[in-house]
Design an enzyme around this catalytic site. Structure first.
Site, PDB file in Angstrom:
ATOM      1  N   HIS A  93     -14.370   0.792  -3.592  1.00 33.13           N
ATOM      2  CA  HIS A  93     -12.903   0.604  -3.599  1.00 33.13           C
ATOM      3  C   HIS A  93     -12.369   0.372  -5.017  1.00 33.13           C
ATOM      4  O   HIS A  93     -11.486   1.114  -5.468  1.00 33.13           O
ATOM      5  CB  HIS A  93     -12.510  -0.536  -2.660  1.00 33.13           C
ATOM      6  CG  HIS A  93     -11.075  -0.938  -2.765  1.00 33.13           C
ATOM      7  ND1 HIS A  93     -10.025  -0.083  -2.453  1.00 33.13           N
ATOM      8  CD2 HIS A  93     -10.492  -2.103  -3.177  1.00 33.13           C
ATOM      9  CE1 HIS A  93      -8.869  -0.713  -2.653  1.00 33.13           C
ATOM     10  NE2 HIS A  93      -9.135  -1.930  -3.102  1.00 33.13           N
ATOM     11  N   HIS A 121      -9.889  -6.017  -9.939  1.00 31.85           N
ATOM     12  CA  HIS A 121      -8.660  -6.526  -9.311  1.00 31.85           C
ATOM     13  C   HIS A 121      -8.875  -7.427  -8.094  1.00 31.85           C
ATOM     14  O   HIS A 121      -8.034  -8.258  -7.782  1.00 31.85           O
ATOM     15  CB  HIS A 121      -7.710  -5.360  -8.964  1.00 31.85           C
ATOM     16  CG  HIS A 121      -8.070  -4.600  -7.732  1.00 31.85           C
ATOM     17  ND1 HIS A 121      -8.952  -3.547  -7.748  1.00 31.85           N
ATOM     18  CD2 HIS A 121      -7.673  -4.736  -6.440  1.00 31.85           C
ATOM     19  CE1 HIS A 121      -9.062  -3.064  -6.523  1.00 31.85           C
ATOM     20  NE2 HIS A 121      -8.305  -3.768  -5.706  1.00 31.85           N
ATOM     21  N   GLU A 127      -9.933 -12.969  -6.236  1.00 38.73           N
ATOM     22  CA  GLU A 127      -9.502 -13.324  -4.873  1.00 38.73           C
ATOM     23  C   GLU A 127     -10.678 -13.432  -3.900  1.00 38.73           C
ATOM     24  O   GLU A 127     -10.730 -14.339  -3.082  1.00 38.73           O
ATOM     25  CB  GLU A 127      -8.517 -12.268  -4.363  1.00 38.73           C
ATOM     26  CG  GLU A 127      -7.969 -12.597  -2.982  1.00 38.73           C
ATOM     27  CD  GLU A 127      -7.304 -11.402  -2.322  1.00 38.73           C
ATOM     28  OE1 GLU A 127      -6.923 -11.545  -1.162  1.00 38.73           O
ATOM     29  OE2 GLU A 127      -7.186 -10.337  -2.968  1.00 38.73           O
ATOM     30  N   ASP A 128     -11.654 -12.490  -4.026  1.00 35.13           N
ATOM     31  CA  ASP A 128     -12.692 -12.386  -2.995  1.00 35.13           C
ATOM     32  C   ASP A 128     -14.066 -12.916  -3.399  1.00 35.13           C
ATOM     33  O   ASP A 128     -14.966 -12.983  -2.555  1.00 35.13           O
ATOM     34  CB  ASP A 128     -12.860 -10.906  -2.584  1.00 35.13           C
ATOM     35  CG  ASP A 128     -11.601 -10.356  -1.927  1.00 35.13           C
ATOM     36  OD1 ASP A 128     -10.791 -11.164  -1.451  1.00 35.13           O
ATOM     37  OD2 ASP A 128     -11.431  -9.118  -1.911  1.00 35.13           O
ATOM     38  N   ASP A 182      -4.064   0.520  -5.775  1.00 37.54           N
ATOM     39  CA  ASP A 182      -4.806  -0.235  -4.758  1.00 37.54           C
ATOM     40  C   ASP A 182      -4.275   0.104  -3.361  1.00 37.54           C
ATOM     41  O   ASP A 182      -5.030   0.404  -2.436  1.00 37.54           O
ATOM     42  CB  ASP A 182      -4.640  -1.739  -5.054  1.00 37.54           C
ATOM     43  CG  ASP A 182      -5.320  -2.625  -4.028  1.00 37.54           C
ATOM     44  OD1 ASP A 182      -6.389  -2.237  -3.523  1.00 37.54           O
ATOM     45  OD2 ASP A 182      -4.788  -3.713  -3.730  1.00 37.54           O
ATOM     46  N   ASP A 223      15.217  23.866   4.052  1.00 37.79           N
ATOM     47  CA  ASP A 223      14.724  23.626   2.686  1.00 37.79           C
ATOM     48  C   ASP A 223      13.312  23.031   2.724  1.00 37.79           C
ATOM     49  O   ASP A 223      13.081  21.906   2.313  1.00 37.79           O
ATOM     50  CB  ASP A 223      15.695  22.722   1.903  1.00 37.79           C
ATOM     51  CG  ASP A 223      16.013  21.436   2.642  1.00 37.79           C
ATOM     52  OD1 ASP A 223      15.790  21.385   3.857  1.00 37.79           O
ATOM     53  OD2 ASP A 223      16.481  20.491   1.993  1.00 37.79           O
TER      54      ASP A 223
END
Length: 733
Positions: free
Chosen positions: A61, A86, A90-91, A152, A272
């Site tokens: 990921h 990223h 947090e994890d 993300d 269109d």
């Protein structure tokens, strides 16, 4: 299943090599490569024991997010490092301080902005809205936060298939509500379109695949048409010595679905489906004149619709978009949109913010700079509820723009529908706050008047003027709403201080010791949500102080006196309260699939067979909505914590109200034939029927009671057999 860890590690290394190859906008020196490799190793080590819902190692990921940043947004090494890391803070066990020590302050700041809200959050506020508010705060400092966040979200949407259905719907709703508009505002057109398409695929899979299939079937016809249409233009451009690329750009599936929905037309009537794009290689100083020369060549061959000409080269959009759009009539009698732009403009249109920095010259303030400056102003000292901030801010994200002018000729960009008061706040917040009137093109007009492109606006002010609550009914921009709300709150606080003093004075007169008593009963009785509201109502005399005689202090709380008149009043109020009839239990609700009381939402009128979800309301218990309800996106994105699973468990005898809109040719006896099908053949009860006829065409609405979607489909199938009926569609309310 046995996992081959060695093979898996090789595949991960290959994925990282692919990322390094795609990092064309990053520096290629050894030190930069070493820093990116270090970030990969830290992320790999931090996530080594974690797997995604699909079963693959979690590290795929962050690598994929970093690749989107590098390849599709065009970001550099710092963003790639932050994308790889990223989710680590947090994890995993990694902290912001660890990131700072390993990579530096800038990387730590971006990761902190990307780390989601943790800890205790007020249960009455949407977690996503709070998260979005935090992103905005960081965005004012470094725009890369939101670009990585978008990457993300894009990867999460691409891999959403492995999640539970209820989670998919919540994530898709948040994506449509917040992330797609943000991608649009940052000029990331392809990412915005893909986010919308993936959200639609999740929410309306059948409709998505139907449109996708029809687009594939008609692709050959479109290609032949574009080639034939382009031929004379190509020939002339080559003769004139232009270096160019010419291609057909298909409309996104979401925008086709949106048009079908808004106009109530089938796929075949969306004309269109594509636009022809001409991208020229032009020197910066010749861009404008070259684009207009190409426009002249196009309109030499095909008649233009003057009303559909859009010049975003002379006045670029707020997201930096520059292009010249015209709609011309083709030889087959079809209108075709032609977009004319240079290579630089095309790169900015596709890659947005990142490409803007590549082409930025000197210290010229761009549209992006102005936008970020505007965000900084809006969130300074902003104590607004996060949901209010998101709702107001969202208004500025997706709006098309108008261009209006000050008396001195300075141009201001505003969203379509903006009022003269919005213009006043755009000039300066103090001018907006003291605004008493406006002159548009030298004519005195109301403050609520909607401005049009090209208007010249003069604002009239008075130092005695203050913002009024009714102003919120017609202002459109977040800046104006935010400033008005802030001013009204300040005024309310000042009055609340006076109200509190008045209440304390009355307590003293009634000989009530108020220092340590609870005002809970008082607030409940006078329907005041907070102490501030209670004091405000007292100051504005909405609450009369003589009403306090009905209260007394008991066990440290101010309570309603239990006198005989008060008891009688309470007794009769309880008697008057309507008894709620328990509804038949035909839905199973929540994770445990329990049978609970519920009511059906009037906004979409679901019936058994529809895909539905439950929403826990403040005062009316559980409301059941269709997944395709017009309010679903807002409910799921803003109040995800109040959305619960719900599904029909079996066919039930209870009938549900729904409506059918029927259109056809007005033959003799057609109404009688339709009502016979409804009443006699299928034994469906009708609640109401209404038909109108004009110029040989009839249009009718029938409200009927059906058991479920299968019952309804059978009714529609039989009604379509009636001679003269050309179209039938379900209406929700």
């Amino acid at each position: 299943m046995q996992i081959d860890l060695e093979k898996e590690k090789k595949e991960i290394d290959e994925a990282f090599k692919g990322l390094m190859k795609s990092a064309t906008y990053s520096k290629k020196d050894a030190a930069t490569k070493k820093r990116i490799k270090k970030a990969f190793e830290v992320a790999y080590d931090a996530h080594k024991d974690i797997r995604r819902k699909s079963g693959e190692p979690y590290i795929y990921h962050p690598i994929a997010v970093a690749r989107i940043c590098a390849e599709e947004i065009g970001l550099g090494a710092t963003s790639i490092i932050c994308a790889l890391l990223h989710d680590t803070v947090e994890d995993t066990e990694l902290t912001i301080e660890d990131v700072r020590n390993l990579f530096g302050d800038k990387e730590a700041q971006i990761i902190e902005g990307l780390t989601k809200i943790s800890g205790v959050v007020d249960a009455t506020v949407s977690l996503q809205a709070e998260n979005f508010k935090k992103i905005l705060l960081t965005l004012a400092e470094d725009v890369r936060v939101i670009l990585i966040k978008l990457a993300d979200r894009l990867h999460n949407m691409r891999t959403i298939g492995s999640m539970r259905r209820d989670k998919q719907l919540k994530i898709a709703s948040e994506t449509l509500f917040l992330y797609a508009p943000l991608a649009h505002r940052l000029g990331l057109h392809s990412i915005k379109s893909e986010l919308e398409d993936l959200s639609l695929k999740c929410q309306e899979p059948e409709m998505f695949h139907e449109i996708e299939s029809k687009l594939k079937k008609s692709q050959e016809v479109r290609t032949r048409f574009i080639n034939h249409f382009s031929l004379p233009i190509r020939k002339t451009l080559e003769e004139k010595g232009f270096e160019f690329e010419m291609k057909g750009r298909p409309k996104s599936i979401y925008s086709i679905w949106n048009k079908m929905n808004k106009k109530g037309i089938p796929f075949e009537e969306v004309y269109d489906l594509f636009a022809v794009r001409i991208i020229i290689d032009s020197k910066p100083e010749n861009e404008k004149s070259d684009c207009w020369q190409v426009y002249s060549i196009v309109t030499d061959f095909y008649q233009p619709n003057i009303e559909r000409l859009r010049d975003w080269i002379s006045a670029p959009k707020a997201n930096g978009y520059e292009s010249l759009h015209t709609t011309v009539m083709s030889p087959t009698g079809k209108w075709v949109e032609v977009q004319i732009r240079t290579k630089r403009m095309d790169e900015i249109a596709e890659m947005g913010f990142a490409a803007h920095w590549k082409y930025k010259e000197g210290s010229v303030e761009s549209q992006y700079d102005k936008w970020i400056k505007q965000i900084r102003e809006l969130i300074e000292n902003n104590d607004a509820n996060a949901l209010d901030l998101v709702d107001d801010f969202k208004l500025d994200l997706f709006s098309d723009e108008i261009y209006v002018y000050t008396p001195e000729g300075e141009m201001k960009n505003l969203p379509i529908g903006a009022s003269a008061l919005d213009f006043a706040f755009a000039v300066h917040s103090e001018i907006g706050a003291h605004c008493i009137g406006a002159k548009v093109n030298n004519k005195l007009v109301p403050l609520s008047i909607a401005l049009k492109s090209g208007d010249q606006v003069e604002i009239l002010t008075s130092k005695n003027q203050k913002p009024k609550e009714d102003w919120l009914n017609f202002v459109k921009t977040h800046r104006a709403k935010s400033k008005i709300k802030s001013s009204l709150k300040e005024e309310k606080r000042e009055l609340a201080i006076i109200g509190k003093a008045m209440l304390e004075k009355e307590f003293k007169r009634l000989d009530i010791s108020h220092q340590n008593i609870s005002l809970k009963e008082l607030k409940k009785h006078f329907k005041a949500p907070s102490s501030l509201d209670l004091y405000f109502k007292i100051a504005t005399e909405e609450i009369k102080l003589n009403q306090l005689r009905d209260f007394e202090v008991k066990h440290g709380s101010l309570r309603f006196k239990r006198t005989i008149p008060n008891r009688l009043k309470n007794y009769f109020e309880r008697k008057k309260a309507p008894k709620t009839e328990k509804k038949e239990e035909i839905l199973v609700i929540g994770d445990n699939m329990e049978k609970l009381d519920y009511s059906l939402a009037n906004c979409c009128n679901p019936i058994p067979g529809d895909e539905v979800f439950g929403f826990i309301t403040v005062a009316e218990g559980i409301k059941i909505h269709k997944v395709s309800c017009p309010n679903a996106v807002q409910l799921m994105s803003n109040y995800a914590y109040r959305v619960i699973k719900a599904r029909w468990i079996e066919k039930d005898k209870m009938d549900f109200l729904t409506g059918l809109k029927i259109i056809g040719i007005d033959n003799v006896g057609i109404v009688n034939n339709i009502t016979q099908v409804v009443s006699n053949e299928l034994h469906v009860n009708m609640r109401s029927i209404k038909f109108e006829s004009y110029d040989g065409i009839f249009e009718g609405t029938i409200m009927v009671f059906v058991q479920n979607t299968l019952h309804l489909e059978n009714l529609i199938k039989n009604l379509k057999k009636v001679e003269g009926v050309t179209k039938i569609e379900r209406i929700d309310n």
